[in-house]
Design an enzyme around this catalytic site. Structure first.
Site, PDB file in Angstrom:
ATOM      1  N   ASP A  39     -12.114  -4.205   4.641  1.00 12.88           N
ATOM      2  CA  ASP A  39     -10.811  -4.651   4.155  1.00 12.88           C
ATOM      3  C   ASP A  39     -10.873  -6.173   3.938  1.00 12.88           C
ATOM      4  O   ASP A  39     -11.832  -6.825   4.355  1.00 12.88           O
ATOM      5  CB  ASP A  39      -9.744  -4.298   5.186  1.00 12.88           C
ATOM      6  CG  ASP A  39      -8.337  -4.307   4.621  1.00 12.88           C
ATOM      7  OD1 ASP A  39      -8.170  -4.589   3.423  1.00 12.88           O
ATOM      8  OD2 ASP A  39      -7.389  -4.029   5.388  1.00 12.88           O
TER       9      ASP A  39
ATOM     10  N   ASP B 261      -2.347  -2.009  -0.603  1.00 10.52           N
ATOM     11  CA  ASP B 261      -1.108  -1.984   0.183  1.00 10.52           C
ATOM     12  C   ASP B 261       0.088  -1.555  -0.652  1.00 10.52           C
ATOM     13  O   ASP B 261       0.937  -2.376  -1.036  1.00 10.52           O
ATOM     14  CB  ASP B 261      -0.860  -3.359   0.803  1.00 10.52           C
ATOM     15  CG  ASP B 261      -1.962  -3.765   1.774  1.00 10.52           C
ATOM     16  OD1 ASP B 261      -2.725  -2.878   2.190  1.00 10.52           O
ATOM     17  OD2 ASP B 261      -2.050  -4.954   2.101  1.00 10.52           O
TER      18      ASP B 261
ATOM     19  N   GLU C  21     -11.551  -9.603  -0.628  1.00 16.26           N
ATOM     20  CA  GLU C  21     -11.352 -10.135  -1.986  1.00 16.26           C
ATOM     21  C   GLU C  21     -12.057 -11.483  -2.232  1.00 16.26           C
ATOM     22  O   GLU C  21     -12.443 -11.701  -3.393  1.00 16.26           O
ATOM     23  CB  GLU C  21      -9.841 -10.274  -2.272  1.00 16.26           C
ATOM     24  CG  GLU C  21      -9.108  -8.965  -2.394  1.00 16.26           C
ATOM     25  CD  GLU C  21      -8.895  -8.291  -1.043  1.00 16.26           C
ATOM     26  OE1 GLU C  21      -8.843  -7.052  -0.998  1.00 16.26           O
ATOM     27  OE2 GLU C  21      -8.801  -9.001  -0.028  1.00 16.26           O
TER      28      GLU C  21
END
Length: 941
Positions: A527, A603, A530
């Site tokens: 997770d 999300d 990015e």
């Protein structure tokens, strides 16, 4: 109070602010728009025909490529000067054109290294697979002709028997055209918007810095952006370029009639976006600069730009250039024009000529790699939450699934399972016996997943940080110090996984002796990759941060998560001695991510609109190679009402990646917490997925071989049916199942379009519907509409167990839906579900055909040894066919003969599924006494 205590309190307060629900909502002003992004604003301001480049010095190189120099038309008479005239963007650019098998056309444009630019521009490594280079075709000859009444000749090269590539010299243009009709298929610079900002030395007084909010980007190399137009001819729509929460057919962002909210370009810049909007061109967690076009007349084509810098892409509406003086093509030519803008990098671009949708996907994945073959358990149902509190909570959830007869395969642990958010550790109080916990679940055939993120807590007592810091393994700030940003652990540094040596070091951390408490049944979740930096510009890393090779973060930003995903996947490969297929879920992605694991859409929110938009998002990912994807069932943020949760399970059961997940501030929402009826409906949805697991696994193998997605737009299977072009609320699972979601609250009716000329059979009731028509059907609470296509055969497993691994030896059901010719066909792929032995031929691949009243099972395996390899193992000892259901069979058929053995069997009436309350009965052959792995025939009498 001492300074140390004060610092700890400040850190705690800042952390609480960061993780509060208020802080986690999407705020538009936290992110740049095009006007606040200078390279985007400059590119958008250019007018058609602004490019004045021409191609000179065209030749065939020793490597078999077409090469040329691109120079401004005003410098044409000065090209012999040495050195050439030096002005902004006035040095020659180098153009290289290559062609490859399967209709792939590649062109590269870069600065000339012999002219000593200030630095080498970044080219993304490790994305194009090694095998692709062997498909290169060496150009032997170069023909020339005049294009569109030009005064100068253009260069034409062979692409394949149907298409050829053209370099137009003056004005500069690159395109692919049909060899017979000479009509363009794809082109670059047809509208004259090409611009390449060349690197140069800063002159006194120049300020190259860019500022956004409180952040300053030093930009030591100044402007270096590239922009150009790409035209798709014969296209009715374009799709692709994930990730955006929007329709499958991309809406125009410039031109007449642009919709509200779509005046910004589609942004490709990997960002940690909380509670993203459900209808927006704004960029999300991943970026794939690959666009696919489709039209009824021409078919399908694709364009891919291998570039990891921030990218902005405009889709022009019809008539966008009306009234312009310098357009190069007629305004009314049937095409879709787009504008591609990137902050840095080089032009390394590909045309894919199709001509069918599956052809383009196959061509693209031949460049970036076919999707990995997942383990069987990973294709089943996953249960996740931020966070299951402790071992007691884990065992309680596990036992409740059994109590309520709901299968699941994987239980997930988020960041709270660690020791103070230090990855590869366990909270010793909450999870004192992690290996024992995993082994207890594994005894039921279940697995666990834990989270591992790229931000490393800056704590000298934490061995991962100590090693990374001592060895210089972190991303650096522009001043050369280790980058220090804020994420879940507080002060954090980020592993520089761009470096192959550091990726190898990171992969070693997944070994059982280094990841203490891990077992073979534990897999991984990446997770925040990015990368997410809470106090960074746009919640990310500064663009002037430095990576391996002194590459700026701006140049490779979109690929950072890809390299982290790669390193984690390689870690599981190392851990399993190379024979255990990894499972690693990643939020960030880039071209090639399909080789390393699954992706989810991030999300989302417990909202009907987010349920609806999940389908075009997953379909788009599939079109661009990411075939193993899904959305958080129920929505990550918020508390879904029971009806929304049930509908989401009914849709999510068909996602390639099927996982329920929720934020820590939401109410618990395990399937049994919403009353008996809703528990029954959710159980039924999950059972549907387990019933179709053999079919899904077969589709994953098809994707592994060809790149064809598991979930497909209707137009992929029905490319000439215009009714399907704008339909992104229904989808195909493979070529045989059509599913229509229900996306509105308290729906009484649902509109379903069934394409094609053949009939469709309701997968629940067997009711037949004629194709090529739209139906308004009752929206029942039991399920969403699903239909099996006439002429197909789907393999199922109808016995429900605790997990997919416990279904391993269960018998199969074949559901045959006959078409108007009373024929049908289908496939089944089987291997051991976990290892790489299938690559050495240890698999079963069967083909089933029904024709002239006879059902035939034959092998699609490559060699006679293949079946033996599987049969001799313990994988398939009970793999028999339990039922054969024949929809569309004449009522006069009463019996059949099985060969070999001349065994006569009766045709009885039986239910289509094992669901409760089944009243419709259909011709069924029960226990035909044949093995799924054998050759046999069954002749209907």
């Amino acid at each position: 109070m001492n300074n140390s205590s004060s610092n700890r309190i400040l850190i705690l307060l800042f952390s609480l602010l960061l993780i509060s629900p208020l802080a986690l909502s999407w705020k538009k002003d936290e992110f740049r728009n095009c006007d606040q992004t200078p390279f985007c604003k400059r590119a958008r301001s250019r007018k058609p025909g602004a490019c004045n480049l021409i191609a000179t010095g065209v030749a065939i190189s020793d490597d078999g490529d077409l090469t040329a120099k691109l120079i401004p038309r005003t410098l044409e008479n000065n090209e012999a000067q040495d050195p050439p005239i030096e002005k902004d963007n006035s040095k020659p650019l180098l153009l290289t054109i290559s062609v490859y098998q399967d209709g792939i056309f590649r062109f590269k444009i870069d600065e000339d290294p012999s002219l000593n630019p200030p630095k080498k521009r970044f080219e993304v490594p490790d994305v194009i697979i090694d095998e692709f280079s062997s498909k290169k075709l060496y150009l032997q000859r170069l023909s020339e002709e005049k294009i569109d009444n030009d005064s100068e000749y253009s260069s034409v090269v062979y692409l394949d028997d149907d298409y050829e590539g053209v370099l137009r010299h003056d004005p500069f243009e690159v395109f692919v055209r049909d060899r017979v009709s000479k009509k363009r298929v794809l082109s670059v610079n047809s509208n004259g918007l090409f611009d390449f900002e060349q690197l140069r030395e800063k002159t006194e007084g120049e300020d190259w810095q860019e500022r956004f909010r409180s952040h300053t980007d030093s930009r030591p190399y100044g402007p270096q952006s590239i922009s150009f137009d790409v035209s798709f001819f014969g296209a009715d729509f374009v799709s692709g370029i994930p990730e955006h929460a929007t329709s499958l057919a991309l809406k125009p962002t410039r031109g007449p009639g642009v919709e509200d909210g779509f005046s910004e370009p589609y942004r490709l810049f990997n960002l940690d976006v909380f509670e993203y909007l459900h209808e927006s061109p704004f960029g999300l967690y991943g970026s794939i600069p690959f666009m696919i076009s489709h039209g009824k007349s021409r078919g399908t084509s694709g364009f891919f730009w291998l570039n990891a810098a921030e990218m902005q892409i405009d889709v022009f509406g019809s008539g966008w250039n009306a009234g312009e003086d310098k357009i190069m093509l007629p305004v009314d030519e049937h095409r879709i024009d787009t504008l591609w803008m990137s902050e840095a990098g080089v032009v390394d671009a590909f045309f894919f000529v199709g001509p069918g949708p599956k052809d383009v996907v196959k061509q693209y994945t031949s460049v970036t790699g076919r999707p990995a073959m997942p383990q069987l358990f990973a294709t089943a149902y996953h249960q996740c939450r931020w966070n299951y509190r402790d071992e007691e909570d884990v065992f309680g959830v596990d036992s409740k699934f059994d109590e309520h007869d709901i299968p699941y395969d994987v239980l997930w642990l988020d960041i709270e399972h660690t020791d103070g958010k230090r990855y590869f550790t366990w909270d010793k109080i909450l999870f004192p016996n992690p290996a024992e916990m995993q082994n207890k679940l594994a005894a039921k055939g279940r697995h666990m997943v834990t989270i591992v993120d790229p931000h490393i807590k800056r704590d000298d007592a934490y061995h991962i940080h100590k090693e990374a810091s001592d060895n210089g393994y972190y991303v650096k700030e522009a001043n050369g110090k280790d980058f220090d940003g804020w994420c879940w652990p507080g002060s954090s540094s980020y592993v520089d996984v761009v470096n192959p040596e550091i990726r190898s070091w990171w992969a070693d951390k997944f070994s059982y002796d280094q990841y203490v408490g891990s077992t073979p049944s534990l897999y991984i979740w990446n997770d925040m990759n990015e990368p997410s930096v809470f106090n960074g510009p746009e919640v990310s890393m500064p663009r002037d941060a430095l990576h391996y090779g002194n590459v700026e973060h701006r140049e490779l930003h979109n690929a950072y998560g890809y390299y982290f995903h790669m390193a984690s996947s390689n870690g599981l490969l190392k851990r399993g001695n190379g024979n255990d297929r990894p499972f690693v879920l990643s939020r960030a992605f880039f071209p090639g991510s399909q080789r390393y694991g699954a992706i989810w859409t991030g999300d989302n929110t417990a909202d009907w609109d987010h349920l609806r938009v999940s389908i075009p998002m997953v379909l788009t990912l599939g079109l661009t190679g990411i075939i193993f994807s899904g959305a958080d069932v129920g929505g990550f943020f918020g508390n879904p009402e029971p009806e929304l949760l049930v509908r989401w399970y009914q849709v999510g059961a068909y996602y390639p990646f099927f996982r329920a997940h929720a934020h820590q501030d939401t109410k618990r929402r395990e399937p049994w917490l919403f009353g008996d009826r809703n528990t029954e409906l959710i159980r039924e949805a999950i059972h549907t997925r387990y019933m179709y697991l053999p079919y899904y696994y077969t589709l994953f193998r098809e994707a592994n071989l060809t790149g064809t997605p598991v979930l497909r737009p209707l137009w992929m299977e029905f490319p000439s049916d215009e009714e399907t072009f704008s339909n992104d609320e229904a989808f195909m699972v493979g070529n045989s199942l059509l599913v229509q979601g229900i996306y509105t609250e308290r729906a009484k009716k649902v509109s379903v379009y069934l394409p094609g000329e053949e009939s469709w059979y309701d997968a629940r009731t067997g009711t037949t519907y004629k194709g090529g028509k739209r139906y308004k059907l009752d929206a029942t609470e039991e399920s969403i509409p699903a239909f099996q296509r006439a002429g197909t055969i789907i393999p199922r497993k109808d016995r429900f167990r605790r997990s997919s691994t416990q279904m391993e030896n269960d018998p199969y059901t074949l559901v045959i839906t006959l078409n108007s010719s009373k024929e049908a066909e289908g496939e089944l792929y089987i291997d051991d579900g976990k290892s790489f032995e299938f690559q050495q031929g240890a698999y079963v691949h069967r083909r089933f055909t029904f024709s002239s009243g006879k059902l035939t099972s034959s092998s699609l395996s490559h060699s006679a040894a293949t079946n033996t390899a599987v049969k001799s193992s313990t994988v398939l000892p009970g793999s028999t066919v339990e039922r054969i259901i024949l929809l569309g069979l004449p009522s006069s058929a009463k019996s059949a003969v099985v060969e070999p053995g001349k065994q006569k069997v009766e045709i009885e009436l039986g239910p289509l599924t094992m669901r409760r309350g089944q009243t419709h009965m259909y011709p069924t052959i029960r226990k035909p006494n044949v093995r799924i792995t054998d050759d046999w025939t069954i002749q209907i009498l």
